[in-house]
Design a protein around this motif. Structure first.
Motif: not given
Lengths: 317, 309
Positions: A185-190
């Motif tokens: 849930i926190f790793a997608w922005p890249a």
């Protein structure tokens, strides 16, 4: 006067070296059309690193799916404290953990945990990243402004720290799905950022204009024309994120906010072995090797895929 | 430049609000009693629960709770640790140690990464380049806690070159091994970034001009190639800081370095949820500030950033 001058000529004239027209005009019309993917495959299959990583990944997948093919020893029950930190015995090639469980069997049975977390996180990251990145890049304007700021917010919290907080709150519910969600849930922005940048580049291409002129709907242009042409960098980053997810799970389990100790996990085993580093280093080193080799095989695959799909990386080889 | 700084500061505000809200939301808006959940398997005494309920204003509506929490942060009030010590006091005591460790780690990774990256880039495709690639791939694949334990085992226990745990006061010689371990995480990234950047710069026109003016390679490499290759490495520092924070949590825990990371590590291990939340919030805030500073530094180094819309 040089002898190769003809009698009628005052000066030397170089003979015309005609290029046969056939060579200029010959286009292999019946040959296979070349595109990014066939080129990439041609490039990849020449590299030993690809075959090594592919073989290792295949092995990891087989071990994860069929642990029974590799060991008959149960990993959890049948542990005898009299074997605590013991050396190898017949049928127990790698010795025993502190609780007297078979190390080899625990490594074999822990494989599916690491691989499942890796795959589920990658699925979450790819889905969120592709949707967010595609919408932001393709529709631009306020959609881009909102989604990019949202990405900035999630990107500003290192995903392991975020996962530590989520897992601290959800410790009673800890299982493979919850931990994957906490990481993903926190790793997608890249991924979203990479795809957005690529779509900004692709969406001004002639074929997009051609599709627009033909009256194809915006959404269909995005899905059928723009996305397939901008997905290559996403594939590269996704392969590497699979490796990062496996490391993240092991780190969380090592910190004690990962999977419950009843779940077979390399991170848990490493965590439990740390107090005996001085007396029984093998109990810590062996699961670490399994973990590192698995991660290395995905990192190597990502490396090869990057070299094949990114022309800039290929030029720098 | 002033316009750029103002714009960058304005952009930081929604991110600051967003991150703090997100952390607060994760802890207090999830189903169940957040106070009980934060303690995991332990059962806190009713007095502690009551105190925390009051501290986090759980009797107020959610959005009011959040703004009270945010107000506390701006006053420098990050809550109290499990033992009742204010988090800001613990931070003041532990932050210098972590800073020393981080500076040492950044120094090691920069010196080793830039040197090896430069040589690899200049001798692209050679033996040195190939071995550097293999080593960096292996280092990327090793989780930080594995590197820490292996280093502790080999250099601390087997060879006895370093103390396995840091003595109180954290003198520099005790911090060398943890700093090297911490440096390995980003070393590979910096090597590869430098290598790619050097290869790129080496083909630029100004390098060819310098060569045709008759400058020796010995002058071209440091002055023309290296200096221009370092800009992406400087930007990496911002990302690196996030990596270092997570790495420091594990490394300080394993080597018993009395810094911010170990405090967080112990709070996590002992399941002291409220302390974990306070420290993660602080770390994210520090991370945001560092990112802002690096962005500004980048604008100073590269004028194109300042003028780009």
């Amino acid at each position: 006067m040089p002898s190769n001058t003809r009698p009628t000529q005052a000066h030397y004239v170089a003979p015309l070296e005609e290029t046969p027209l056939v060579a200029i005009d010959s286009v292999k019309a019946d040959g296979k059309p070349s595109n990014l993917w066939t080129d990439a495959w041609k490039d990849v299959r020449k590299r030993p690193m690809f075959w090594i990583s592919a073989a290792l990944i295949l092995l990891v997948v087989i071990v994860a799916l069929f642990p029974g093919w590799f060991t008959q020893v149960p990993p959890n029950n049948d542990c005898q404290l009299s074997n605590s930190n013991g050396g190898p015995q017949p049928d127990h090639p790698l010795g025993f953990t502190k609780q007297g469980c078979d190390i080899y069997s625990r490594i074999i049975h822990g494989t599916s945990t690491s691989l499942s977390v890796g795959l589920i996180v990658t699925f979450i990251v790819a889905t969120l990243g592709i949707v967010m990145g595609a919408l932001a890049g393709f529709y631009g304007r306020w959609v881009d402004a909102v989604l990019s700021r949202l990405g900035d917010i999630f990107f500003s919290i290192p995903y392991i720290l975020a996962a530590v907080v989520i897992m601290s709150v959800l410790s009673q519910y800890a299982n493979v799905w919850v931990i994957s969600l906490a990481i993903g849930i926190f790793a997608w922005p890249a991924t979203a950022r990479v795809l957005r940048a690529e779509i900004l580049r692709v969406k001004n291409s002639d074929f997009v204009m051609a599709a627009t002129a033909l009256g194809v709907s915006r959404f269909r242009i995005l899905v059928r024309h723009v996305l397939p042409n901008s997905i290559a960098p996403v594939i590269v980053i996704t392969t590497i994120s699979l490796a990062s997810a496996i490391v993240a799970e092991a780190t969380l389990s090592f910190l004690g906010v990962g999977l419950p100790s009843s779940t077979m996990s390399w991170g848990n085993d490493i965590s439990q072995a740390q107090t005996d580093l001085r007396t029984a280093p093998q109990t810590l080193i062996l699961p670490s090797i399994a973990l590192s080799v698995t991660v290395l095989s995905f990192i190597m695959l990502g490396e090869v895929v990057r070299d094949a799909l990114d022309p800039k990386a290929r030029a720098q080889r | 430049m002033a316009g750029y700084i103002a714009r960058r500061l304005l952009q930081a505000i929604p991110v600051l609000l967003g991150t703090t809200f997100l952390i607060y939301f994760m802890v207090f808006a999830l189903p169940g009693d957040p106070i009980i959940a934060l303690f995991g398997e332990k059962t806190p005494s009713p007095a502690v629960v009551e105190q925390l309920r009051e501290r986090y204003n759980l009797d107020q509506p959610f959005i009011v709770q959040y703004f009270l929490f945010l107000g506390g942060i701006f006053r420098g009030d990050f809550g109290t640790s499990f033992s009742g010590q204010p988090v800001s006091e613990i931070l003041a005591a532990t932050f210098p140690v972590t800073l020393r460790l981080a500076v040492l780690a950044v120094f090691f990774e920069m010196v080793a990464g830039i040197t090896i990256g430069l040589v690899s880039g200049l001798r692209k495709g050679g033996i040195f380049d190939a071995s550097a690639l293999v080593v960096s791939l292996i280092l990327i694949s090793l989780p930080i806690f594995v590197i820490a334990f292996v280093a502790q085992f080999i250099f601390g226990i087997q060879l006895g070159w370093f103390r396995t745990t840091v003595s109180s006061g954290a003198p520099i010689q005790d911090l060398i091994l943890p700093a090297i371990v911490l440096a390995t995480i980003s070393f590979a990234q910096i090597t590869r970034l430098t290598r790619a950047s050097v290869i790129d710069t080496d083909t630029q026109d100004f390098v060819r001009t310098a060569a045709s003016k008759g400058l020796s390679r010995r002058r071209i490499v440091p002055v023309h190639i290296l200096r221009n290759s370092l800009i992406p490495v400087v930007t990496y520092l911002a990302v690196d800081f996030g990596v270092l924070m997570v790495g420091a949590t594990v490394t300080e825990g394993i080597f018993n370095v009395p810094g911010v990371g170990r405090t967080l590590y112990q709070a996590i291990i002992r399941g002291e949820g409220p302390t974990v939340v306070s420290f993660v919030t602080v770390m994210v805030l520090i991370y945001l500030v560092i990112n802002l500073l690096v962005d500004l530094l980048y604008a100073v180094l590269d004028p194109r950033i300042r003028y780009a819309k």
